[in-house]
Write a protein that holds these residues in place. Sequence first.
Motif, short mmCIF file in Angstrom:
data_model
loop_
_atom_site.label_atom_id
_atom_site.label_comp_id
_atom_site.label_asym_id
_atom_site.label_seq_id
_atom_site.Cartn_x
_atom_site.Cartn_y
_atom_site.Cartn_z
N TRP A 3 59.48 41.54 65.27
CA TRP A 3 58.90 40.41 66.18
C TRP A 3 58.06 39.54 65.50
O TRP A 3 56.87 40.09 65.12
CB TRP A 3 58.52 41.05 67.61
CG TRP A 3 59.59 41.55 68.34
CD1 TRP A 3 60.16 42.88 67.85
CD2 TRP A 3 60.55 41.13 69.46
NE1 TRP A 3 61.12 43.15 68.97
CE2 TRP A 3 61.21 41.90 69.67
CE3 TRP A 3 60.15 39.96 70.01
CZ2 TRP A 3 62.12 41.73 70.99
CZ3 TRP A 3 61.09 39.76 71.03
CH2 TRP A 3 61.98 40.49 71.43
N ASP B 214 54.59 37.67 65.56
CA ASP B 214 53.50 38.01 66.24
C ASP B 214 52.41 37.05 66.24
O ASP B 214 51.32 37.37 65.96
CB ASP B 214 52.97 39.34 65.80
CG ASP B 214 52.18 40.01 67.01
OD1 ASP B 214 52.34 39.75 68.18
OD2 ASP B 214 51.37 41.01 66.56
N ARG C 278 55.10 40.58 73.49
CA ARG C 278 54.87 42.23 73.56
C ARG C 278 55.54 42.75 74.58
O ARG C 278 55.96 43.88 74.20
CB ARG C 278 53.25 42.35 73.81
CG ARG C 278 52.25 41.63 72.65
CD ARG C 278 52.35 43.13 71.48
NE ARG C 278 51.85 42.62 70.21
CZ ARG C 278 51.63 43.52 69.37
NH1 ARG C 278 51.62 44.88 69.77
NH2 ARG C 278 51.31 43.13 68.34
N THR D 292 56.28 44.44 64.13
CA THR D 292 55.85 43.02 64.14
C THR D 292 56.00 42.64 62.90
O THR D 292 55.70 43.26 62.10
CB THR D 292 54.47 42.84 65.05
OG1 THR D 292 53.74 43.76 64.52
CG2 THR D 292 54.61 43.27 66.54
#
Length: 612
Positions: A67, A69, A79, A106
Amino acid sequence: ILARHGHDGTRLMQILREAQEAEGWLSPALLTEIARAVGRPRAEVEGTAAFYSFFHTRPRGKYCVLWSDNITDRMLGNRELLKALCSKLWLEPGRLSEDGLVSVNTTSCTGMCDQGPAVLVNYRAITRMTMERVDAMAELIRNQVPLAEWPAEWFAVEDNVRRADILLSSRFEPGSALRAAVARASADGLVASNDRSVRESLPHGLVGPTALLDEIRLSNLRGRGGAGFSTRLKWEACRNAPLKEGQTRIVICNADEGEPGTFKDRVLLTSHADLVFEGMTVAAYAVGATRGFVYLRGEYRYLLEPLQEVLARRRAAGLLGRNILGIPGADFDIEVHLGAGAYICGEESALIESLEGKPGRPRIRPPFPVTHGYLEQPTIVNNVETFACAALIALKGGEWFATIGTRQSTGTKILSVSGDVERPGLYEYPFGVSVAEVLQDCGVTNCIQAVQVSGPSGVCIGQDELDRKIGFEDIPTAGALMVFDCTRDMFDVAHNFAHFFAHESCGFCTPCRVGTQIVARLMDKLASGHGSPYDINEMFKMHRLMQGASHCGLGNTACNPMIDTLTKFKPAYERRLKSLDFVPGFDLDAALSQARQMTGRDDAAAHLAGTD
Ligand code: SF4
């Protein structure tokens, strides 16, 4: 793979990437085989593999979900989505699932801030994640559906060009800038492509670069990567650097735009690749280079094949390869080199190290790349946008370019705008535009608290500074504008940036390697409500130390976001302070509980509070 790369150790990064794509991960046996084949010590090959976060020297699972971040992804709820995906897949963030199928973690900003929350699955970008997509993704992973069969619209990356000027609106005919450059040189009396003596007196048989360098001088073009160094000085230094036997000059396009909040190069390479490649060829013509590289950030893996197709088309049209435009000896070709998730490779000497198949650590300078760059050869490294400008200058002339923008900042600047605006995307303006004007065009609905210009290492400007201008006279920038409205907590922004730097420090020098970690911990401590004024003083101390003693710009600027927000948004920090006294960063007494258990003691004297 090894044969295709000629067992060439300088191509180690590409060999490792392709081997990983084929095998899933870089096993010890695979690293040994690669080391043997390229004739490098195994420790060196493993050192390179371990340096880059997109290389895996441990099993990574069939699906590797990362992901993005950046703070803008967080503002869009990444999140919550990450947590939801982990809970649906029954796994903890950062851990490989028991069955070895999937890992979720992340990564730093993936360059999709205008269409987040974004995620990379096996290094393929997916944008605009939602809870529905998370549900569907979990299902696809559980059923082990190949990535090629996932919904195609998930992988759509939009350009989001909101305001175009000379670069983003250019309908560029491939070859036109090169032809104009050659014609200009011809008018200058320098082209005599059939005159061998003239050709041989010029680097690599290229003819007439002087007229082109004159146009670059007239244009006053400055590098678009943020530092704003004169393009003409860089190119002339490279052109005048002596060559040793067997050497050539090198042109490198820095497309490793890792600064959180920046995504303009993504769009230039998606929709204006010809303009960029032509700018590189023009540069090669000016400095007498025969070899070029585009260092493309690993997060833009999806652009690799399209860019290679554009290069193939240019070769077929006689715009790359041997005898470009039919000029004997005018040889130049470009290859795309994919990075592997190291922000520091945006620094030019680290980028060159990476191109040579090594960990991307900044070199000690001097010597500078213009004399001792790629494999010790004279090298220019310029930003994607700089090359795009150079192509237009070759086509339309330096005087034309110099009429746009301001005296010290000629031309236009492409800004990547994200955060609390209605229309995130790319905005191209002549230099000298104010931040307030940009915000007006982006559609701001709420009151603006701050704008982070040029990413975490740049400058955070408050409400009262919005009339400041984009340009080398006031705010120089590579182009990122992250907008935060009055509902945002500026401490959270700085906290995110502190972790970004701690993650991205290359570890070469102690002040930065240790300093970025200490600062991130201090920010964690403040975030958990255990901070005191002592910690804030420590942060200022670290800033002074790192600024003076770090080896490169990353360490020098790593504390900027904290210092900026502490100065301008102090209450965001003050409301987190627990007391005026020093408070340790962790509970030492609790940390000793295991020791108490082992010794079977739990009396008052076994507790810190109970001791003198
Ligand atoms: Fe590496 Fe940081 Fe030192 Fe730069 S300042 S060389 S990023 S450790």
